[in-house]
Design a protein around this motif. Structure first.
Motif, PDB file in Angstrom:
ATOM      1  N   LYS A 172     -17.333  24.756   8.316  1.00 34.39           N
ATOM      2  CA  LYS A 172     -18.268  25.455   9.208  1.00 34.39           C
ATOM      3  C   LYS A 172     -19.543  25.872   8.482  1.00 34.39           C
ATOM      4  O   LYS A 172     -20.639  25.646   8.964  1.00 34.39           O
ATOM      5  CB  LYS A 172     -17.636  26.749   9.766  1.00 34.39           C
ATOM      6  N   THR A 173     -19.363  26.536   7.321  1.00 36.74           N
ATOM      7  CA  THR A 173     -20.532  27.095   6.630  1.00 36.74           C
ATOM      8  C   THR A 173     -21.427  25.982   6.100  1.00 36.74           C
ATOM      9  O   THR A 173     -22.654  26.038   6.235  1.00 36.74           O
ATOM     10  CB  THR A 173     -20.069  28.043   5.496  1.00 36.74           C
TER      11      THR A 173
ATOM     12  N   ASP B 213     -19.415  35.682   9.911  1.00 37.59           N
ATOM     13  CA  ASP B 213     -18.045  35.673   9.404  1.00 37.59           C
ATOM     14  C   ASP B 213     -17.896  36.965   8.598  1.00 37.59           C
ATOM     15  O   ASP B 213     -18.087  36.989   7.378  1.00 37.59           O
ATOM     16  CB  ASP B 213     -17.797  34.432   8.537  1.00 37.59           C
TER      17      ASP B 213
ATOM     18  N   THR C 236     -19.953  33.891   3.367  1.00 35.60           N
ATOM     19  CA  THR C 236     -20.238  33.005   2.225  1.00 35.60           C
ATOM     20  C   THR C 236     -21.608  32.327   2.304  1.00 35.60           C
ATOM     21  O   THR C 236     -21.987  31.604   1.376  1.00 35.60           O
ATOM     22  CB  THR C 236     -19.169  31.888   2.104  1.00 35.60           C
TER      23      THR C 236
ATOM     24  N   ASP D 169     -22.767  31.372  11.891  1.00 38.47           N
ATOM     25  CA  ASP D 169     -21.610  30.893  11.133  1.00 38.47           C
ATOM     26  C   ASP D 169     -20.459  31.863  11.408  1.00 38.47           C
ATOM     27  O   ASP D 169     -20.503  33.021  10.992  1.00 38.47           O
ATOM     28  CB  ASP D 169     -21.962  30.867   9.636  1.00 38.47           C
TER      29      ASP D 169
HETATM   30 MG   LIG Z   1     -17.210  29.625   6.230  1.00 45.20          MG
END
Ligand SMILES: [Mg+2]
Ligand SMILES: Nc1ncnc2c1ncn2[C@@H]1O[C@H](COP(=O)(O)OP(=O)(O)OP(=O)(O)O)[C@@H](O)[C@H]1O
Length: 270
Positions: free
Chosen positions: A95-96, A120, A125, A202
């Protein structure tokens, strides 16, 4: 074809040992106001974190994100959507990495601008992947310690610039924050203050708690990331239950070897 059905078929073929070609298998490798802190990103750091869509690399990897960008923007423009949630069934699907690459790819378009938000709250992150240490983060904004403008940074590489609202501290109340009126107010504020920008969020994995389910009604569309080898058919079907009311703009089936040669995105329309 219905994107969820398509993803189910892809995951099923993977379970049966068929080879699926994927978006990419990269090697390890806006216009802000004056008040916004500017950060220069480092291309070696980005590439080490698989962020390759900044335009400084020749070859295929970034082009897959450009294809994804164009398809996502076409769909979002058609519907007048601004908020795009990036999520996945389970952790570690990419995802990130995808959110960063998509944001950069959009930011490279001269007439477009992006705000990338780390929502998130359990495991932020984004800033680490981009290679900077936030002075203020989204939790500071939610807690009212900081104004939105002091947490947002302008991340630049070469001529490409995008705004980032980072996370840095892990919240143990992420579920409560996601469902809170404070979060709703922040998102309304973002919609108003950054109305000309595509805003990419995110998010955490969908099936790991209720964070995503809480925030989905405030999103315009979802980009669902599945990963071959870790996303099962059952996972995707479980996500589908929660995605009845928020449109899925694409499903990206990530992390399949051979994608770089084949140049294929596992996506489809919802
Ligand atoms: Mg992530
Ligand atoms: N297309 C890809 N090919 C190979 N590895 C990838 C790909 N995309 C991401 N990865 C790697 O997978 C790991 C997880 O990626 P990432 O952090 O983006 O996933 P995530 O879904 O955001 O994880 P989390 O659920 O923990 O937030 C990272 O080590 C990343 O470099």
């Amino acid at each position: 074809m219905d994107s969820i059905k398509h993803a189910v078929e892809l995951a099923r073929s993977a379970e049966q040992g068929a080879r699926i070609v994927q978006p990419h298998s990269v090697g390890p490798q806006g216009n802000a106001s004056d008040a916004i802190r500017e950060i220069r990103l480092n291309s070696a750091h980005l590439e080490k974190n698989r962020i390759v869509a900044h335009g400084g690399i020749s070859g295929q990897p970034g082009r897959y994100y450009d294809m994804l960008r164009t398809q996502v923007l076409q769909e979002m423009d058609k519907k007048g959507w601004q908020f795009l949630a990036v999520t996945s069934p389970t952790p570690g699907c990419g995802k990130t990495v995808t959110a960063c690459n998509l944001a950069m790819s959009i930011a490279r378009l001269p007439e477009r601008s992006v705000l990338l938000v780390d929502l998130d709250l359990r495991k932020p992150t984004l800033a680490t992947y981009l290679g900077f240490k936030p002075e203020h983060d989204i939790i500071d904004v939610l807690e009212g310690q900081d104004a939105l403008a002091s947490a947002v940074v302008e991340a630049a590489i070469g001529p490409t610039k995008m705004l980032v609202l980072p996370g840095s501290t892990t919240s143990h109340n992420s579920s409560e924050w996601m469902a809170s009126q404070t979060m709703a107010t922040l998102l309304e504020r973002i919609k108003r203050d950054f109305r000309s920008r595509t805003v990419i969020f995110d998010l955490p994995p969908m099936l790991l708690g209720d964070d995503v389910i809480s925030i989905l009604p405030r999103m315009d569309a979802v980009l669902l990331i599945a990963a071959v080898g870790s996303t099962s058919v059952a996972d995707i079907k479980e996500c589908q239950k929660h995605l009845q009311r928020t449109p899925v703009v694409r499903v990206v089936v990530n992390k399949t070897a051979g994608a770089a040669e084949e140049g294929f995105y596992g996506y489809g329309y919802y």
